[in-house]
Design an enzyme around this catalytic site. Structure first.
Site, mmCIF file in Angstrom:
data_model
loop_
_atom_site.group_PDB
_atom_site.id
_atom_site.type_symbol
_atom_site.label_atom_id
_atom_site.label_comp_id
_atom_site.label_asym_id
_atom_site.label_seq_id
_atom_site.Cartn_x
_atom_site.Cartn_y
_atom_site.Cartn_z
ATOM 1 N N SER A 554 34.864 35.278 44.590
ATOM 2 C CA SER A 554 33.954 36.201 43.916
ATOM 3 C C SER A 554 33.275 35.481 42.766
ATOM 4 C CB SER A 554 34.732 37.405 43.378
ATOM 5 O OG SER A 554 33.918 38.191 42.525
ATOM 6 N N TYR A 567 41.821 41.860 38.805
ATOM 7 C CA TYR A 567 40.997 41.425 39.941
ATOM 8 C C TYR A 567 40.419 40.039 39.685
ATOM 9 C CZ TYR A 567 37.055 41.335 43.233
ATOM 10 O OH TYR A 567 36.156 40.980 44.197
#
Length: 677
Positions: A554, A567
């Site tokens: 990401s 996360y």
């Protein structure tokens, strides 16, 4: 117009639907009738015949070649003789009627020259058992009397058509023939009569073998060669599959298929299986797909795994040497180059059969054909003894110029042909898009997801078992990850491309993030990616074919945003795994790269599961406008979709970046704060 084409297709589909009648893509059928010639306005006699490369079970009218019967029969007057009979295949093109239709096959002469309105040429196991029995002519006469005649072996072609036509003329009482070493041909004046005659030959042959054949034609069971229990058998198969696939891919990459049917397990447990396997298959349709003979392991299934692997490597080296010898014994100056010396079929006592091909379908069909060959050998040995056609004749067909031309007409392989991909989290969103892109580019895909229904749905979308299989797996469970990789080995022979995509997210500020939140996200993404990479890399190393591991990380792995500590930290761990594994696995030819997407809203399972609402609240926008919000903060002002991430996976793995490893590719439409430094 005559109803011959419709009747022919219906008859073909019925015959092709039953494997007792013929094998996949084997045999051909025909009908003669009339239609109006659009040039003269008069009736013209036509021949409809299954075209080259078609399959009876799925045949449609588009798969028929349509020829002028008068012109086909006129070819007899210009036939240059058996030494030049291959030239006649090109002559069929000058007999075609109208536009379109399939290319005429080598067997067209058989159908056009036999004086019967309908002709069926099939490859039934029972019929080929007679055709390959050492005393086939005598057994044929004993079983059928004058009703079915014997034709000595002759390679498919124009002369074989003339031979069968002469038998039809000289023996009007006959309903068909047994073709030595090959199969059967039947005929009739109506479609129903022809079909009935073909089935009569097959069923009569089968009944005769069962009534008169000797018991245990393969001999007694060899002590210690009995099948392993099912669970142990498939465990051993999963261990051996990547090793065998690597060996079978020495010349070019292959996809594998595993079969542990009762027929295979019984055959490899019997005393006579080494002798019979060495004789090879006989029917041209069989050995064109199985090669001249299989490779056979000569150890019991209880042998230590290391010993078995070592012996397989020795046998593979010997097989390649023997195959090269076979080629050079028979090749001449006009022969095509040797296509590859690796086995297409490997028999492992107590475990089963591994078959290999350029695609999953060709690997599977090779296995089906070898089961046909086992049935043929059983029948022939029950009648007398199995006596296939000579090795020199097999070579003439395997390296036939017409076969080489057929191979040259095949479409160019897709970029990921013969590659096997394992995609986690593939039931939705980014994973589903990646699975679709990889399959579209030729890969076989293992669709792994915690959601069984979603995985099944995607595997079905991709085309089913010859393209994709679904596996239910929780990447946080080492046993489940091991099972997922074993499933890939059993389904396709191994793994070449692992995509670590499974993920989830909980968006909370630091002070609200619980230990459970932290553990869950790190278990799925950090630990889960580690487990999947570990198991995948182990299998790739056993294969010895290199490979790719791609992490869907990401932009958050490098971009610090609010309310996202668990996360983003897990994604940062994934991103560094890419660098660490690239450094470690390079010596095995395994590339490891990462992709850093921006928020992918549309189609995302993560966003649909609550993450979207949480992030929308952080940024103060409606959830329905979150994708547009993300787009406006990028340099390109474009929303990132699952397909864009899939494109990056393809670019990394399709071969053009063969020297690239340890790289992270941003797929974020330009987020300056996430630029890599």
């Amino acid at each position: 117009m005559s109803n011959s084409p419709a009747e022919l297709v219906a008859r073909s589909n019925r015959l092709g639907a039953d494997p007792r009648n013929t094998n996949f893509a084997g045999g051909n059928t025909s009908a003669k009738g009339t239609d109006v010639d659009p040039v003269t306005g008069k009736d013209v006699e036509l021949l409809w015949v299954k075209g080259s490369g078609g399959d009876l079970g799925t045949l449609t009218e588009a798969g028929l070649a349509v020829l002028r019967l008068d012109r086909v029969r006129a070819l007899v007057d210009v036939y240059p003789g058996v030494e030049r009979e291959d030239e006649m295949v090109a002559a069929f093109d000058y007999c075609l009627h109208g536009r379109g239709g399939a290319a005429p096959s080598i067997d067209t002469a058989m159908h056009g020259l036999v004086d019967a309105a309908h002709v069926d040429h099939l490859h039934p196991d029972a019929g080929i058992a007679f055709a390959t029995a050492a005393d086939g002519p005598a057994r044929t006469a004993e079983c059928f009397g004058d009703r079915v005649r014997w034709v000595p072996w002759r390679r498919p072609g124009f002369q074989l058509g003339l031979d069968i036509a002469e038998i039809r003329r000289a023996h009007p009482e006959a309903i068909g023939v047994i073709l030595g070493g090959h199969g059967i041909t039947a005929w009739g004046e109506t479609s129903a009569e022809c079909e009935a005659h073909a089935l009569e030959i097959i069923e009569t042959a089968d009944r005769f073998i069962r009534a008169h054949g000797r018991p245990e034609p393969f001999g007694p069971v060899l002590p210690g060669y009995e099948p392993l229990p099912p669970a142990e058998r498939r465990e051993r198969a999963a261990q051996l599959a990547p090793v065998l696939r690597g060996l079978a891919s020495t010349d070019r990459p292959q996809v594998g298929h595993f079969t542990d049917s009762d027929e295979v397990l019984d055959f490899v447990s019997r005393r006579e299986h080494p002798r019979l396997a060495a004789l090879g298959t006989s029917c041209p349709d069989h050995f064109l797909r199985t090669k001249v003979a299989p490779m056979v392991l000569d150890l019991p299934p209880t042998a230590p795994l290391a010993d078995t692997v070592a012996r397989l490597r020795e046998l593979h080296a010997a097989y390649r040497k023997d195959y090269a010898g076979y080629y050079h014994r028979h090749a001449d100056a006009d022969s095509p180059a040797m296509r590859g010396a690796d086995p297409a079929v490997v028999l492992v006592p107590g475990v089963g059969m591994f078959t290999f091909g350029a695609t999953k379908q060709t690997a599977r069909v090779a296995g089906e054909f070898y089961v046909n060959a086992i049935n043929v050998m059983r029948g022939a040995e029950a009648l007398s003894s199995y006596a296939p056609i000579d090795e020199s004749e097999k070579f003439r067909i395997e390296y036939w110029a017409l076969e080489e031309a057929k191979l040259a007409r095949l479409p160019k392989p897709k970029p990921l042909a013969a590659r096997i991909a394992l995609v986690t989290g593939a039931g939705s969103g980014i994973g589903r898009a990646i699975a679709h892109r990889l399959a579209a580019e030729g890969a076989c895909v293992v669709v792994a997801d915690r959601d069984t229904a979603a995985a099944d749905r995607v595997a079905t979308e991709l085309g089913g078992p010859d393209v994709a299989v679904a596996v239910t797996a929780d990447v946080t469970d080492p046993a489940a990850v091991g099972g997922m990789v074993r499933a890939a080995a059993l389904a396709f022979g191994g793994v070449d491309l692992v995509v670590n995509n499974a993920g989830l997210s909980v968006s909370k500020p630091l002070l609200e993030t619980t230990e459970a939140d932290w553990d869950l996200q790190h278990d799925v993404m950090s630990k889960g990616s580690f487990l999947v990479a570990q198991h995948g890399a182990r299998l790739m190393i056993e294969q010895g074919m290199g490979g790719d591991i791609v992490y869907i990380a990401s932009k958050n792995s490098v971009f610090a945003g609010p309310n996202n500590v668990a996360y983003s930290a897990a994604k940062a761990a994934q991103a560094h795994q890419v660098r660490l594994l690239a450094a470690e696995l390079g010596e095995h030819g395994i590339k490891v790269n990462g992709i850093n997407p921006d928020g992918v809203v549309r189609g995302s399972g993560i966003f649909a599961g609550g993450w979207g609402a949480q992030r929308a609240a952080v940024y103060g926008v409606p959830e329905t406008e979150l994708g547009a919000y993300y787009a406006q903060r990028t340099l390109l002002k474009r929303e990132v979709l699952p397909e864009h991430v899939a494109n990056a996976v393809f670019v990394l793995t399709a071969g053009e970046l063969a020297h690239t490893t340890g790289l992270h590719i941003p797929v974020d439409a330009g987020v300056a704060a996430a630029f890599l430094r």
